[in-house]
Design an enzyme around this catalytic site. Structure first.
Site, PDB file in Angstrom:
ATOM      1  CB  THR A  35      -7.707  -5.339   9.993  1.00  0.00           C
ATOM      2  OG1 THR A  35      -8.126  -6.530   9.323  1.00  0.00           O
ATOM      3  CG2 THR A  35      -8.043  -4.135   9.136  1.00  0.00           C
TER       4      THR A  35
ATOM      5  CE  LYS B 157      -4.063  -2.046   2.278  1.00  0.00           C
ATOM      6  NZ  LYS B 157      -4.857  -2.042   3.551  1.00  0.00           N
TER       7      LYS B 157
ATOM      8  CG  ASN C 201      -3.849  -1.893   7.082  1.00  0.00           C
ATOM      9  OD1 ASN C 201      -3.682  -1.540   5.916  1.00  0.00           O
ATOM     10  ND2 ASN C 201      -4.915  -2.556   7.488  1.00  0.00           N
TER      11      ASN C 201
ATOM     12  CE1 TYR D 221      -9.189  -2.867   0.379  1.00  0.00           C
ATOM     13  CE2 TYR D 221      -8.401  -0.964  -0.854  1.00  0.00           C
ATOM     14  CZ  TYR D 221      -8.164  -2.018   0.017  1.00  0.00           C
ATOM     15  OH  TYR D 221      -6.898  -2.227   0.523  1.00  0.00           O
TER      16      TYR D 221
ATOM     17  CD  GLU E 136      -8.636  -9.323  -3.316  1.00  0.00           C
ATOM     18  OE1 GLU E 136      -7.503  -9.768  -3.038  1.00  0.00           O
ATOM     19  OE2 GLU E 136      -9.481  -9.016  -2.450  1.00  0.00           O
TER      20      GLU E 136
ATOM     21  CG  HIS F  86      -5.205  -6.328  -0.105  1.00  0.00           C
ATOM     22  ND1 HIS F  86      -6.439  -6.340   0.499  1.00  0.00           N
ATOM     23  CD2 HIS F  86      -5.254  -7.268  -1.095  1.00  0.00           C
ATOM     24  CE1 HIS F  86      -7.203  -7.249  -0.106  1.00  0.00           C
ATOM     25  NE2 HIS F  86      -6.514  -7.816  -1.074  1.00  0.00           N
TER      26      HIS F  86
HETATM   27  P1  IDP Z   1      -7.910  -6.537   5.765  1.00  0.00           P
HETATM   28  O1  IDP Z   1      -7.067  -5.587   4.942  1.00  0.00           O
HETATM   29  O2  IDP Z   1      -7.175  -6.971   7.006  1.00  0.00           O
HETATM   30  O3  IDP Z   1      -8.476  -7.683   4.976  1.00  0.00           O
HETATM   31  P2  IDP Z   1     -10.580  -5.367   5.690  1.00  0.00           P
HETATM   32  O4  IDP Z   1     -11.583  -5.483   6.801  1.00  0.00           O
HETATM   33  O5  IDP Z   1     -10.826  -6.142   4.442  1.00  0.00           O
HETATM   34  O6  IDP Z   1      -9.146  -5.681   6.314  1.00  0.00           O
HETATM   35  O7  IDP Z   1     -10.483  -3.822   5.342  1.00  0.00           O
HETATM   36  C1  IDP Z   1      -9.795  -3.413   4.178  1.00  0.00           C
HETATM   37  C2  IDP Z   1      -8.942  -2.238   4.508  1.00  0.00           C
HETATM   38  O8  IDP Z   1      -9.776  -1.137   4.842  1.00  0.00           O
HETATM   39  C3  IDP Z   1      -8.033  -2.410   5.740  1.00  0.00           C
HETATM   40  O9  IDP Z   1      -6.830  -3.061   5.454  1.00  0.00           O
HETATM   41  C4  IDP Z   1      -7.808  -0.978   6.158  1.00  0.00           C
HETATM   42  O10 IDP Z   1      -6.801  -0.361   5.330  1.00  0.00           O
HETATM   43  C5  IDP Z   1      -9.153  -0.334   5.827  1.00  0.00           C
HETATM   44  N1  IDP Z   1     -10.028  -0.304   7.008  1.00  0.00           N
HETATM   45  C6  IDP Z   1     -10.776  -1.315   7.500  1.00  0.00           C
HETATM   46  N2  IDP Z   1     -11.469  -0.932   8.585  1.00  0.00           N
HETATM   47  C7  IDP Z   1     -11.169   0.378   8.751  1.00  0.00           C
HETATM   48  C8  IDP Z   1     -11.583   1.356   9.703  1.00  0.00           C
HETATM   49  O11 IDP Z   1     -12.373   1.116  10.619  1.00  0.00           O
HETATM   50  N3  IDP Z   1     -11.040   2.613   9.556  1.00  0.00           N
HETATM   51  C9  IDP Z   1     -10.166   2.932   8.548  1.00  0.00           C
HETATM   52  N4  IDP Z   1      -9.759   2.037   7.634  1.00  0.00           N
HETATM   53  C10 IDP Z   1     -10.253   0.780   7.736  1.00  0.00           C
HETATM   54 MG    MG Z   2      -9.847  -7.624   3.388  1.00  0.00          MG
END
Ligand code: IDP
Ligand code: MG
Length: 149
Positions: free
Chosen positions: A91, A9, A112, A49, A126, A115
């Site tokens: 996450t 990212k 974070n 997304y 994807e 992905h």
């Molecule tokens: P993942 O990346 O661990 O699979 P997902 O729940 O699929 O997590 O969420 C996708 C991405 O969306 C996360 O990696 C993070 O960058 C962002 N994200 C998820 N939840 C939040 C939130 O509550 N606040 C801000 N960004 C979020």
């Molecule tokens: Mg995810």
């Protein structure tokens, strides 16, 4: 063999951690099958997304993922999806286990670093988004029999 789609990212790109991220996955034993440096546009980000559309963080997530070039990679191996997500960590970086990419290198859920696909079906979808018309190679490493049983 199972494949997973990895994105380095924008925060990891900006912080000079792209190859730290890829290296951890490579050292785990996963085999690199595809690699691209690209600028994601809004349409591609929304497609990737789509499951998060309507959530409060969606607009910020799209803005984040298009904010600089990223690296897209395909890694493969036995249980590649689960192996990659374990190495990536939870996450939320402050809840991710130490020793994981997010647990060692991240602070905020919206920064974070990486992905990883959440299922083989997601990986296929994807990879279709990020490697449409781009090569994903079938190859063997001499060391594969020392990594995969
Ligand atoms: P993942 O990346 O661990 O699979 P997902 O729940 O699929 O997590 O969420 C996708 C991405 O969306 C996360 O990696 C993070 O960058 C962002 N994200 C998820 N939840 C939040 C939130 O509550 N606040 C801000 N960004 C979020
Ligand atoms: Mg995810």
């Amino acid at each position: 063999m199972e494949r997973t789609l990895i994105l380095v990212k924008p925060d990891a790109m900006q912080r000079g951690l792209a190859f730290e991220v890829l290296s951890r996955l490579e050292r785990r034993g996963l085999r690199l099958a595809g690699l691209r440096l690209l600028q994601v546009d809004e349409a591609m980000a929304e497609r990737h997304y789509g499951e998060h559309e309507g959530k409060p963080f969606f607009a910020g997530l799209v803005a984040y993922i298009i904010s600089s070039p990223i690296i897209a990679a395909v890694f493969e191996g036995t249980n590649a999806v689960a192996a990659a997500r374990q190495t990536i960590g939870g996450t939320k970086p402050t809840e991710a286990a130490p020793g994981t990419i997010r647990g060692d290198l991240g602070m905020e859920i919206g920064r974070n670093l990486v992905h990883g696909s959440d299922s083989p079906q997601s990986a296929e979808r994807e990879i279709g988004i990020f490697f449409e018309g781009q090569p994903v190679l079938d190859w063997q490493r001499e060391t594969d029999r020392w990594v995969f049983e």
